[in-house]
Design a protein around this motif. Structure first.
Motif, mmCIF file in Angstrom:
data_model
loop_
_atom_site.group_PDB
_atom_site.id
_atom_site.type_symbol
_atom_site.label_atom_id
_atom_site.label_comp_id
_atom_site.label_asym_id
_atom_site.label_seq_id
_atom_site.Cartn_x
_atom_site.Cartn_y
_atom_site.Cartn_z
ATOM 1 N N VAL A 65 0.864 -1.177 0.000
ATOM 2 C CA VAL A 65 0.000 0.000 0.000
ATOM 3 C C VAL A 65 0.906 1.234 0.000
ATOM 4 O O VAL A 65 0.925 2.018 0.955
ATOM 5 N N PRO A 66 1.704 1.433 -1.057
ATOM 6 C CA PRO A 66 2.733 2.473 -1.034
ATOM 7 C C PRO A 66 2.191 3.883 -0.911
ATOM 8 O O PRO A 66 2.899 4.774 -0.428
ATOM 9 N N GLU A 67 0.926 4.114 -1.319
ATOM 10 C CA GLU A 67 0.375 5.459 -1.182
ATOM 11 C C GLU A 67 -0.002 5.796 0.261
ATOM 12 O O GLU A 67 -0.348 6.937 0.570
ATOM 13 N N LEU A 68 0.100 4.799 1.157
ATOM 14 C CA LEU A 68 -0.210 5.023 2.564
ATOM 15 C C LEU A 68 1.003 4.888 3.475
ATOM 16 O O LEU A 68 1.015 5.452 4.570
ATOM 17 N N GLN A 121 5.533 12.415 1.438
ATOM 18 C CA GLN A 121 5.691 13.101 0.164
ATOM 19 C C GLN A 121 6.979 13.912 0.074
ATOM 20 O O GLN A 121 7.642 13.949 -0.959
ATOM 21 N N ALA A 122 7.365 14.584 1.172
ATOM 22 C CA ALA A 122 8.549 15.440 1.134
ATOM 23 C C ALA A 122 9.844 14.651 1.050
ATOM 24 O O ALA A 122 10.835 15.114 0.475
ATOM 25 N N ARG A 175 1.733 10.575 0.937
ATOM 26 C CA ARG A 175 1.837 11.946 1.425
ATOM 27 C C ARG A 175 2.128 11.974 2.921
ATOM 28 O O ARG A 175 2.975 12.731 3.396
ATOM 29 N N PHE A 176 1.421 11.173 3.686
ATOM 30 C CA PHE A 176 1.629 11.111 5.130
ATOM 31 C C PHE A 176 2.257 9.770 5.495
ATOM 32 O O PHE A 176 1.799 9.060 6.394
ATOM 33 N N GLY A 177 3.329 9.408 4.810
ATOM 34 C CA GLY A 177 3.953 8.106 5.010
ATOM 35 C C GLY A 177 4.563 7.910 6.375
ATOM 36 O O GLY A 177 4.896 6.790 6.745
ATOM 37 N N GLY A 178 4.708 8.999 7.145
ATOM 38 C CA GLY A 178 5.280 8.866 8.470
ATOM 39 C C GLY A 178 4.265 8.574 9.541
ATOM 40 O O GLY A 178 4.526 8.741 10.723
ATOM 41 N N VAL A 189 -5.259 17.221 9.455
ATOM 42 C CA VAL A 189 -4.137 16.439 8.925
ATOM 43 C C VAL A 189 -3.404 15.811 10.105
ATOM 44 O O VAL A 189 -3.449 16.333 11.226
ATOM 45 N N PRO A 190 -2.736 14.696 9.899
ATOM 46 C CA PRO A 190 -1.965 14.099 10.993
ATOM 47 C C PRO A 190 -0.746 14.940 11.339
ATOM 48 O O PRO A 190 -0.216 15.669 10.500
#
Length: 523
Positions: A174-177, A459-460, A286-289, A410-411
């Motif tokens: 689930v790379p987008e998450l 994302q960054a 985007r919020f992978g952390g 947002v988280p």
């Protein structure tokens, strides 16, 4: 050659499992070989002279039964004074153990499918498997069989017991998450290219005192190649990694010198005997952390519930209660996450309200607040390297801040660690706190935290900016509250903290400036 390298040449590290019964019988550990205990997941606990030990236990594929959790709770209660932690590598951790009891604990863990072998030391650590595997509808492929095969091939394998340093792996579909691959030595991300399922491969991630985020190997490999490629990359690191200076022995330093292209060439020519297929990057989280928090739908119509533990500490009573709830409302299985949280999958929609109420009663509710996005390392309560207290302080910080942050859209990630070793990855959080000591002219020592701002494995994809100044421990709540208040008051809808900090400038959040303004407002 360092002392540990000399020791590994003298004694094959996994031989520690033959020595532990001897140490248990005699009641003390050979001080010349104490470092080998790490290969059995065991470390001396602070203060080392008291003889107590801490132990990490790998959880293959991060999935286990409710019966297993009950037994883990029993072990913590009977041998470890009731201390039980979930780590940010999906493992369980015990404290207050003694060497005479270690063989008994091993015997109790074995039938559970939990393994201390290779949980620490210069070897392949636990393979982080996506806690969403086989559940989330957005998943490309269920990676649990691949993660289990990787564990069986690499972790605990004598061929990989003597690596230059620790070696970490992750696999997700689930790379987008999820962005955890950015800080692992190898990260596999499933995605589709022209309708075909395969994996993007990232290498050389690692934090510590000198942080490097992973880089793409530039390939697209089929699922049946994953274990072979993982083994080839690990072997290349084993044979080519640096061993003279342990501070520069991780794969990230070899990659820095060789470059990704040259390293790929070595892997292909010397270990695989073939070229790998080129491929594009997988989607970015985007919020992978962050964990995927709260209540989420499964592909089969059921739901998985992410339980926020509060910095990973869960006492045996709560653990047994959690096991009971997994039996009542799920299918008697649970999972750990790489963010010190836990998951109850397979919950029917009609049972969600009842489960949430039961969890709230034991302060384990599936909250989508900073309680689920804040992690802390072991700290100087037990760790010999830590300079500051972490668990209790961060837990109090979460309790203080949570009511003030319920409306955030947002988280927000807070990672706090007790030293520069980055066990809880302070460089890649919205707010990362690194523990240190400051000594006054009169000799008084203060616990302080250096601040690393707006890092991201989402994302960054960057490490945070180290700000000038430091936050004294007693100012931690006030500083963090001020930063969050500024963010909430001035952010645009949907704007992440990384985006906001870039827009307003990172120097705005320097500790001295933030705390000075706060003092003026409160004067």
């Amino acid at each position: 050659m360092s002392d540990i390298e000399a020791l590994k040449k003298e004694v094959p590290p996994f031989q520690i499992f033959d020595l532990i019964p001897q140490y248990a019988a005699q009641g003390f550990i050979d001080p010349e070989r104490i470092d080998l205990l790490k290969w059995a997941g065991v470390y001396p606990q602070r203060p080392q002279e008291d003889g107590f030990l801490m132990m990490r236990v790998r959880v293959p594929t991060a999935e286990f039964s409710s019966a297993t959790l009950r037994e883990v709770a029993n072990i913590a209660e009977e041998y470890g004074r009731g201390f039980l932690d979930v780590t940010d590598r999906q493992a369980f951790q015990f404290h207050w153990l003694t060497i005479d009891k270690i063989p008994q604990i091993f015997e109790r863990l074995e039938p559970l499918g939990l393994h201390p072998k290779g949980a620490c030391g210069d070897t392949v650590r636990a393979v982080i498997a996506s806690p969403l595997a086989g559940l989330d509808a957005r998943e490309i492929i269920d990676v649990r069989p691949l993660a289990l095969a990787m564990e069986g091939t690499l972790t605990g394998n004598p061929d990989f017991q003597d690596l230059p340093r620790k070696f970490k792996m992750s696999i997700t579909a689930v790379p987008e998450l999820e962005g955890i691959h950015m800080i692992n030595d190898i990260g596999f991300l499933a995605h589709r290219v022209n309708g075909e399922i395969g994996f993007d491969v990232w290498v050389g991630g690692g934090l510590g005192a000198v942080a490097h985020l992973a880089k793409r190997l530039g390939v697209f490999i089929r699922p049946e190649e994953v274990v072979e490629v993982g083994q080839a990359i690990t072997a290349a690191y084993r044979d080519h990694g640096y061993r003279q200076n342990r501070k520069k022995s991780r794969l990230k330093f070899l990659l820095k010198d060789l470059g990704v292209e040259k390293f790929r060439e070595i892997v292909e020519n010397d270990y695989l005997g073939r070229k790998l297929q080129d491929g594009p990057a997988a989607p970015v989280a985007r919020f992978g952390g962050n964990d995927v928090l709260g209540i989420n739908p499964q592909a089969d119509g059921l739901n998985y519930v992410v339980v926020a533990t509060t910095v990973g500490r869960i006492d045996p009573l709560k653990a047994r209660r959690l096991a009971e709830l997994a039996d009542r409302f799920g299918k008697g299985v649970l999972r750990t996450t790489a963010f010190q949280n836990m998951v109850i999958p397979h919950v029917s929609t009609e049972n969600l309200t009842a489960l949430t109420e039961e969890l709230a009663a034991i302060n384990l509710a599936p909250k989508t607040t900073i309680r689920g996005t804040t992690i802390a390392c072991t700290g100087n309560q037990f760790c010999r390297l830590a300079l500051t207290e972490t668990k209790a302080r961060t837990s109090a910080l979460v309790d203080h801040l949570e009511p003030l942050t319920l409306a955030m859209d947002v988280p927000f990630t807070i990672n706090l660690t007790g030293c520069s070793n980055a066990c809880t990855r302070y460089q890649v959080a919205d707010l990362g706190f690194m523990g240190a000591n400051r000594t006054d002219k009169d000799g008084t020592v203060h616990e302080v935290y250096n601040v690393h701002l707006a890092g991201s494995i989402g994302q960054a994809q960057r490490t945070g900016t180290k700000l000038k100044g430091a936050v004294h421990a007693e100012q931690l709540n006030a500083y963090t509250e001020a930063v969050l208040e500024d963010f909430q008051a001035n952010k645009q809808p949907g704007e992440s903290f990384v985006e906001y900090a870039d827009r307003v400038g990172h120097e705005r959040f320097a500790p001295d400036a933030v705390l000075a303004i706060r003092e003026m407002v409160n004067a």
